[in-house]
Design an enzyme around this catalytic site. Sequence first.
Site, mmCIF file in Angstrom:
data_model
loop_
_atom_site.group_PDB
_atom_site.id
_atom_site.type_symbol
_atom_site.label_atom_id
_atom_site.label_comp_id
_atom_site.label_asym_id
_atom_site.label_seq_id
_atom_site.Cartn_x
_atom_site.Cartn_y
_atom_site.Cartn_z
ATOM 1 N N GLU A 84 0.761 -1.119 0.080
ATOM 2 C CA GLU A 84 -0.177 -0.080 -0.263
ATOM 3 C C GLU A 84 0.880 1.180 0.056
ATOM 4 O OE1 GLU A 84 -3.125 -0.201 -0.702
ATOM 5 O OE2 GLU A 84 -3.719 -2.318 -0.028
ATOM 6 N N ARG A 94 -19.153 -0.214 4.864
ATOM 7 C CA ARG A 94 -20.624 -0.870 4.861
ATOM 8 C C ARG A 94 -20.494 -1.986 5.784
ATOM 9 N NH1 ARG A 94 -19.708 -5.446 2.683
ATOM 10 N NH2 ARG A 94 -17.854 -5.668 1.199
ATOM 11 N N CYS A 147 -8.049 -1.819 8.313
ATOM 12 C CA CYS A 147 -6.650 -1.904 7.803
ATOM 13 C C CYS A 147 -6.232 -0.215 7.446
ATOM 14 C CB CYS A 147 -6.372 -2.355 6.413
ATOM 15 S SG CYS A 147 -6.709 -4.404 6.810
ATOM 16 N N HIS A 170 -1.447 -5.660 2.073
ATOM 17 C CA HIS A 170 -2.833 -6.387 2.116
ATOM 18 C C HIS A 170 -2.350 -7.697 1.298
ATOM 19 C CE1 HIS A 170 -6.011 -3.301 2.790
ATOM 20 N NE2 HIS A 170 -6.226 -4.081 3.487
HETATM 21 N N1 PCA Z 1 -8.853 -6.495 6.308
HETATM 22 C C1 PCA Z 1 -9.542 -5.570 6.842
HETATM 23 C C2 PCA Z 1 -9.527 -5.313 8.309
HETATM 24 C C3 PCA Z 1 -8.862 -6.318 9.103
HETATM 25 C C4 PCA Z 1 -8.386 -7.289 7.785
HETATM 26 O O1 PCA Z 1 -7.603 -7.886 7.851
HETATM 27 C C5 PCA Z 1 -9.436 -4.279 5.890
HETATM 28 O O2 PCA Z 1 -8.894 -4.455 4.802
HETATM 29 O O3 PCA Z 1 -9.685 -3.253 6.548
#
Ligand code: PCA
Length: 213
Positions: A84, A94, A147, A170
Site C-alpha cells: 500500500e 459498509r 486496515c 494487504h
Molecule cells: N482486513 C480489513 C480489516 C482487517 C483485515 O484483515 C481491511 O482491509 O480493512
Amino acid sequence: MTALLTILLTGFDPFDGAAENPSRRAVLAVAEGTPPPGTRVVAEILPVSYAHAGAALADAVRRHRPDILIATGLAGGRAEISVERVAINVDDARIADNDGAFRIDAPVIEGGPAAYFSTLPIKAIAGEIRAAGVPAHVSQSAGTFICNHVFYRACHLAATEHRMRAGFIHLPWLPDQGAPSLPLSALVVALRAAIVAARDTATDLAVAAGAVS
Ligand code: PCA
C-alpha cells in the site's frame, strides 16, 4: 557487529464472520521462523476494532521499539500481494468491525493530516516479492476500513512519537477462504521478501508503479 534491526509485523483477528485471517497466520509463521539476517522479527495480532486497534498498535510499538513496522491485513478478492502507498484520514465502511461498530466519514485522527504516505520502499518491496515468485503490486488505496485505520495510525505514530519506517501490506485469501487466493507458504515468502527489501533499501526505486486511472 551492527545491531539487529527490529521488525514489527502486525496481523489482524478474523472479521466479518470469517474463521481465520491470513494476515494473522502469516505474521505468526514469519516470526516463528529464522529471521532474515540482520533482523529480529516480532509479531502482534491487532483487534478489528475502530475503538481498540490504535491503542493495541501503540502498545506494541512502545514495547518493541521497532526500526521497521510492517502492518498486514486481508484484502479478500485481490489476487496479488498489495503493497500500500497511502493511508487516508477516513473511517467509512459498509461492514461493522468486531465490536459491531459502523463508521461513516469519520476521521481516523481528528485534526490529523488528510493522508500519510508509506515510509517503506514500496516499489522495492513489490519487486523483491515478485522476484521471490509471488505476485505483487503497489496499491493506491488501502480502503477505508480497519486496515487503512491502522496504517494511518502507524504513520501517525512514526511522525509524532516513535521514529520508524512504517507501512502496510494487504494479503489475499487463503485457498480455503475463497478465490483468488495464495497459500500460506507464499504469504510467508512474500513477507520475508518485504523485510529484506525494507532492510536493504534506503531510497525507493524510481520505477513506475502507479495507476493511470
Ligand atoms: N482486513 C480489513 C480489516 C482487517 C483485515 O484483515 C481491511 O482491509 O480493512
